[in-house]
Design a protein around this motif. Structure first.
Motif, PDB file in Angstrom:
ATOM      1  N   GLN A 195      27.185 -33.533  27.194  1.00 51.65           N
ATOM      2  CA  GLN A 195      26.487 -33.410  25.915  1.00 51.65           C
ATOM      3  C   GLN A 195      27.051 -34.408  24.934  1.00 51.65           C
ATOM      4  O   GLN A 195      28.263 -34.663  24.918  1.00 51.65           O
ATOM      5  CB  GLN A 195      26.648 -31.989  25.361  1.00 51.65           C
ATOM      6  CG  GLN A 195      25.963 -31.766  24.010  1.00 51.65           C
ATOM      7  CD  GLN A 195      26.044 -30.337  23.549  1.00 51.65           C
ATOM      8  OE1 GLN A 195      25.253 -29.482  23.973  1.00 51.65           O
ATOM      9  NE2 GLN A 195      27.010 -30.038  22.708  1.00 51.65           N
ATOM     10  N   ASN A 196      26.192 -34.997  24.122  1.00 54.51           N
ATOM     11  CA  ASN A 196      26.602 -36.000  23.138  1.00 54.51           C
ATOM     12  C   ASN A 196      27.357 -37.154  23.775  1.00 54.51           C
ATOM     13  O   ASN A 196      28.299 -37.697  23.204  1.00 54.51           O
ATOM     14  CB  ASN A 196      27.464 -35.363  22.040  1.00 54.51           C
ATOM     15  CG  ASN A 196      26.660 -34.544  21.056  1.00 54.51           C
ATOM     16  OD1 ASN A 196      27.150 -33.564  20.504  1.00 54.51           O
ATOM     17  ND2 ASN A 196      25.428 -34.930  20.821  1.00 54.51           N
ATOM     18  N   LYS A 197      26.949 -37.505  25.016  1.00 55.90           N
ATOM     19  CA  LYS A 197      27.560 -38.620  25.751  1.00 55.90           C
ATOM     20  C   LYS A 197      29.033 -38.367  26.056  1.00 55.90           C
ATOM     21  O   LYS A 197      29.830 -39.301  26.203  1.00 55.90           O
ATOM     22  CB  LYS A 197      27.404 -39.933  24.977  1.00 55.90           C
ATOM     23  CG  LYS A 197      25.963 -40.294  24.625  1.00 55.90           C
ATOM     24  CD  LYS A 197      25.901 -41.579  23.834  1.00 55.90           C
ATOM     25  CE  LYS A 197      24.464 -41.951  23.472  1.00 55.90           C
ATOM     26  NZ  LYS A 197      23.864 -40.996  22.532  1.00 55.90           N
ATOM     27  N   TYR A 224      27.214 -29.038  18.989  1.00 56.65           N
ATOM     28  CA  TYR A 224      26.291 -30.156  19.125  1.00 56.65           C
ATOM     29  C   TYR A 224      26.177 -30.933  17.822  1.00 56.65           C
ATOM     30  O   TYR A 224      26.046 -30.363  16.743  1.00 56.65           O
ATOM     31  CB  TYR A 224      24.913 -29.634  19.539  1.00 56.65           C
ATOM     32  CG  TYR A 224      23.884 -30.716  19.743  1.00 56.65           C
ATOM     33  CD1 TYR A 224      22.861 -30.909  18.815  1.00 56.65           C
ATOM     34  CD2 TYR A 224      23.932 -31.549  20.851  1.00 56.65           C
ATOM     35  CE1 TYR A 224      21.914 -31.908  18.997  1.00 56.65           C
ATOM     36  CE2 TYR A 224      22.990 -32.541  21.042  1.00 56.65           C
ATOM     37  CZ  TYR A 224      21.998 -32.719  20.119  1.00 56.65           C
ATOM     38  OH  TYR A 224      21.063 -33.712  20.295  1.00 56.65           O
ATOM     39  N   ILE A 225      26.257 -32.269  17.915  1.00 60.77           N
ATOM     40  CA  ILE A 225      26.087 -33.156  16.768  1.00 60.77           C
ATOM     41  C   ILE A 225      24.851 -34.004  17.029  1.00 60.77           C
ATOM     42  O   ILE A 225      24.872 -34.908  17.873  1.00 60.77           O
ATOM     43  CB  ILE A 225      27.326 -34.052  16.573  1.00 60.77           C
ATOM     44  CG1 ILE A 225      28.562 -33.186  16.381  1.00 60.77           C
ATOM     45  CG2 ILE A 225      27.136 -34.984  15.377  1.00 60.77           C
ATOM     46  CD1 ILE A 225      29.835 -33.968  16.237  1.00 60.77           C
ATOM     47  N   PRO A 226      23.743 -33.745  16.350  1.00 55.23           N
ATOM     48  CA  PRO A 226      22.482 -34.424  16.670  1.00 55.23           C
ATOM     49  C   PRO A 226      22.531 -35.920  16.443  1.00 55.23           C
ATOM     50  O   PRO A 226      21.829 -36.671  17.126  1.00 55.23           O
ATOM     51  CB  PRO A 226      21.471 -33.745  15.741  1.00 55.23           C
ATOM     52  CG  PRO A 226      22.281 -33.179  14.631  1.00 55.23           C
ATOM     53  CD  PRO A 226      23.591 -32.786  15.236  1.00 55.23           C
ATOM     54  N   GLU A 227      23.340 -36.397  15.491  1.00 53.62           N
ATOM     55  CA  GLU A 227      23.393 -37.828  15.210  1.00 53.62           C
ATOM     56  C   GLU A 227      23.877 -38.640  16.400  1.00 53.62           C
ATOM     57  O   GLU A 227      23.542 -39.826  16.530  1.00 53.62           O
ATOM     58  CB  GLU A 227      24.289 -38.085  13.995  1.00 53.62           C
ATOM     59  CG  GLU A 227      23.732 -37.587  12.683  1.00 53.62           C
ATOM     60  CD  GLU A 227      23.957 -36.092  12.458  1.00 53.62           C
ATOM     61  OE1 GLU A 227      23.504 -35.572  11.422  1.00 53.62           O
ATOM     62  OE2 GLU A 227      24.582 -35.456  13.322  1.00 53.62           O
ATOM     63  N   LEU A 228      24.660 -38.036  17.286  1.00 51.10           N
ATOM     64  CA  LEU A 228      25.173 -38.769  18.441  1.00 51.10           C
ATOM     65  C   LEU A 228      24.094 -39.027  19.492  1.00 51.10           C
ATOM     66  O   LEU A 228      24.263 -39.906  20.343  1.00 51.10           O
ATOM     67  CB  LEU A 228      26.341 -38.008  19.071  1.00 51.10           C
ATOM     68  CG  LEU A 228      27.562 -37.775  18.173  1.00 51.10           C
ATOM     69  CD1 LEU A 228      28.684 -37.117  18.951  1.00 51.10           C
ATOM     70  CD2 LEU A 228      28.043 -39.078  17.555  1.00 51.10           C
ATOM     71  N   ASP A 229      23.020 -38.280  19.447  1.00 46.97           N
ATOM     72  CA  ASP A 229      21.910 -38.484  20.369  1.00 46.97           C
ATOM     73  C   ASP A 229      20.695 -39.110  19.696  1.00 46.97           C
ATOM     74  O   ASP A 229      19.674 -39.339  20.348  1.00 46.97           O
ATOM     75  CB  ASP A 229      21.497 -37.145  21.007  1.00 46.97           C
ATOM     76  CG  ASP A 229      22.538 -36.620  21.974  1.00 46.97           C
ATOM     77  OD1 ASP A 229      23.309 -37.440  22.506  1.00 46.97           O
ATOM     78  OD2 ASP A 229      22.601 -35.392  22.175  1.00 46.97           O
ATOM     79  N   CYS A 249      26.481 -45.293  17.888  1.00 46.31           N
ATOM     80  CA  CYS A 249      27.307 -44.318  18.623  1.00 46.31           C
ATOM     81  C   CYS A 249      28.385 -45.072  19.393  1.00 46.31           C
ATOM     82  O   CYS A 249      28.391 -45.093  20.622  1.00 46.31           O
ATOM     83  CB  CYS A 249      26.442 -43.482  19.553  1.00 46.31           C
ATOM     84  SG  CYS A 249      27.325 -42.117  20.335  1.00 46.31           S
ATOM     85  N   LYS A 307      20.618 -26.413  18.575  1.00 48.95           N
ATOM     86  CA  LYS A 307      20.338 -27.835  18.731  1.00 48.95           C
ATOM     87  C   LYS A 307      19.108 -28.233  17.930  1.00 48.95           C
ATOM     88  O   LYS A 307      19.050 -29.312  17.342  1.00 48.95           O
ATOM     89  CB  LYS A 307      20.147 -28.139  20.223  1.00 48.95           C
ATOM     90  CG  LYS A 307      20.024 -29.597  20.558  1.00 48.95           C
ATOM     91  CD  LYS A 307      20.038 -29.781  22.067  1.00 48.95           C
ATOM     92  CE  LYS A 307      19.952 -31.246  22.461  1.00 48.95           C
ATOM     93  NZ  LYS A 307      20.009 -31.430  23.917  1.00 48.95           N
ATOM     94  N   SER A 319      18.828 -33.967  10.889  1.00 48.83           N
ATOM     95  CA  SER A 319      19.160 -35.380  11.079  1.00 48.83           C
ATOM     96  C   SER A 319      17.974 -36.300  10.802  1.00 48.83           C
ATOM     97  O   SER A 319      18.104 -37.513  10.918  1.00 48.83           O
ATOM     98  CB  SER A 319      19.648 -35.601  12.514  1.00 48.83           C
ATOM     99  OG  SER A 319      18.579 -35.430  13.416  1.00 48.83           O
TER     100      SER A 319
END
Length: 597
Positions: free
Chosen positions: A245-247, A270-275, A281, A381, A388
């Motif tokens: 998740q989130n790379k 979960y951090i939506p900005e990372l996806d 990123c 999520k 975001s």
């Protein structure tokens, strides 16, 4: 009912200030000396003080010392009081003691925009907490490594929460697997093995092979016509639940089969900005020679940036109304932490928010929506992704702090932003890491020594030993309060590790970059190889040009040409020496002297 007061008990164990003085005056008046309480209601000292106020025979206490408790109902029918017992028997019937440190802890209250002193935390004389929910360190997701730094061709060794892990790519399922880094045969590290042509993890010691489920598929030493020993349960490797998740690859630190589908019930934060593709990123990772607690404290302390990182960080301009009296530019900071719960806390700052989601995630944002502050453990999520979508310039500072072992930690950092994205697409990742590693080096030695000093006085005495009078330390105080209230001032390392800190290594080993970052980072590892090749090439060019000038007859080459070749040769040699220094300083070891900054 009968009400008797033991003055020595309340004065010795409670340290209640003005309330104790009232009791002392009352005691000199010659009143009885024993307080008998219902055995079924072990009550805090504050409630006993309220009982004193309710008695018609005793002098009244100030109203601010009264709290609502069981004793507010003493006028109603109540259970029979304890009989008057001999002194030796009564000693075992006293109320649980409350340490003075817990009652008079110097925490800043809500009016000072810091941690609320009204949130009750009981600590007895032995350091055990009362009435607080226990944080389960073994029932959380932990990050292992960014996906961008994992090579699918080889297994990788990692340590998290005292557990030795091996991370490897499963070709069949096309996902990362996390195993215990130990072969069931002779306990050799599986991370030193290889992935065979069938996509199985092979132990390099005796060739045992394991599939994604941990089942042993092949034992070369077992005869084909013999018993199928590879199917025995003891031949299986321990498998930890893993999730991408989130790379980032995450794992659940329990290999029991009942946790196999844990990701269906609970996911990592979960951090939506990372996806979000509209955000950058660019990740980095480094192992640090100090512990998890000190790492998070340091990241939660914005006041140290002007001093510990002076001259190496670009800081926002101060408002014209705020003036600094020193060269570094430190100013007062207004930070408020209104609430702490077992999931973490949110801190309000002048320019945004700081969010701690236990145990690993801490990030700073200038635009944090209110729905993340209601319950950190229930942010979905979809809700996070909706927040975001705002079309404004935003930047986050995301820090993922990993407890490795006592005195060791790992930091994964990423600073997503939705503007100037083209810079990260042009500039290679290792160039960002050069400056970011310098920032980590600038206070590494300070934090390592600080941790050893805290360990020498005891983590439970941290607040007594450290003086934090300003609001800029609010997040540090909040984290220590969270650690004390929900985890008894320590990380649960299990039974395999001792909590003792390792000794201080030489400075060059303490601030090493090669093993703590360069080898683990795919970008820096590739840049290091390329720069080393360039260094050798420049040296070869320098020698070749000098040899060419020496071999050619003087009359066959003009003076201008000869001078130009010699100049190029010298420049190539100088460039190779400078490059050698650059490589060592940025990929191996960089000392830091604050006095010369």
């Amino acid at each position: 009912f009968r009400l008797r007061v033991d003055l020595t008990f309340y004065e010795r164990d409670a340290n209640l200030g003005q309330t104790s003085r009232h009791c002392a005056d009352f005691g000199r008046g010659g009143y009885p000396s024993n307080l008998l309480l219902p055995s079924s209601h072990p009550l805090p000292v504050s409630s006993a003080m309220e009982a004193l106020c309710l008695s018609t025979l005793l002098p009244r206490l100030p109203p601010d010392t009264i709290r609502t408790s069981f004793f507010s109902r003493l006028r109603r029918p109540s259970p029979p009081l304890l009989p008057i017992l001999p002194r030796r028997t009564r000693a075992n019937s006293r109320l649980p003691s409350v340490s003075p440190a817990a009652v008079s802890a110097p925490l800043v209250d809500l009016d000072d925009r810091s941690v609320s002193a009204k949130e009750k935390v009981g600590v007895d004389e032995g350091g055990e907490r009362e009435g607080a929910e226990e944080f389960d360190w073994r029932a959380q997701w932990y990050p292992v490594a960014p996906v961008c730094d994992l090579d699918k061709r080889v297994p990788h060794a990692k340590r998290v929460l005292g557990l030795d892990l091996v991370v490897w790519w499963d070709k069949a399922a096309e996902r990362w697997q996390v195993f215990e880094d130990s072969c069931p045969h002779r306990l050799a590290p599986l991370s030193e093995g290889r992935i065979d042509q069938w996509g199985r993890l092979q132990c390099v010691y005796h060739g045992w092979c394991f599939d994604a489920a941990g089942s042993c598929k092949y034992i070369p030493q077992a005869p084909a016509d013999g018993p199928p020993v590879h199917t025995f349960k003891r031949a299986c490797a321990n498998v930890y639940p893993s999730f991408e998740q989130n790379k980032i690859v995450w794992f659940w630190p329990n290999s029991d089969p009942q946790f196999k589908d844990t990701a269906m019930k609970k996911k990592p934060p979960y951090i939506p900005e990372l996806d979000d593709p509209s955000y950058t990123c660019t990740m980095g990772m480094r192992d640090l020679q100090y512990g998890y607690e000190v790492l998070i404290e340091n990241l939660m302390d914005p006041a140290h940036v002007h001093y510990a990182h002076y001259g190496i960080m670009r800081l926002p301009k101060k408002p014209t109304s705020v003036t600094s009296v020193d060269r570094e530019g430190g100013v007062p900071l207004d930070i408020m932490v209104p609430k702490i719960d077992i999931s973490g806390f949110i801190a309000k700052q002048d320019n945004g928010y700081g969010t701690f989601i236990a145990p690993c995630l801490f990030y700073l944002s200038r635009d944090l929506t209110s729905n993340r502050g209601s319950d950190l453990s229930k942010v979905t999520k979809e809700e996070s992704f909706a927040s975001s979508q705002q079309k404004m310039k935003r930047v986050l500072l995301v820090f993922i702090c990993i407890p490795v072992s006592p005195g060791r930690s790992r930091l994964i950092w990423v600073f997503p932003r939705n503007f100037a994205v083209w810079i990260d697409r042009i500039v290679p990742r290792w160039m960002f890491h050069v400056g970011q590693n310098l920032i980590l080096d600038s206070d590494l030695y300070l934090l390592h020594i600080e941790e050893h000093k805290i360990a020498s006085i005891g983590t439970s005495n941290w607040q007594k030993a450290c003086f934090l009078p300003t609001k800029s330390d609010a997040m540090v105080v909040a984290f220590r309060k969270w650690l004390r209230k929900y985890s008894n001032n320590k990380v649960d390392w299990g039974t395999n590790l001792k909590s003792e800190l390792p000794s201080t290594p030489p400075r060059q080993q303490l601030m090493d970059r090669y093993w703590t970052h360069s080898v683990q980072c795919s970008s820096c590892r590739g840049a290091l190889k390329g720069l080393q090749v360039l260094e050798v090439s420049l040296q070869i060019i320098s020698v070749a040009l000098i040899g060419t000038v020496a071999a050619i007859k003087q009359n066959s080459m003009s003076t201008v040409t000869r001078s130009a070749i010699i100049s190029v040769s010298i420049l190539a040699f100088v460039a190779s020496r400078w490059l050698s220094h650059f490589i060592y300083k940025n990929f191996y070891y960089h000392d830091y002297n604050h006095a010369l900054r």
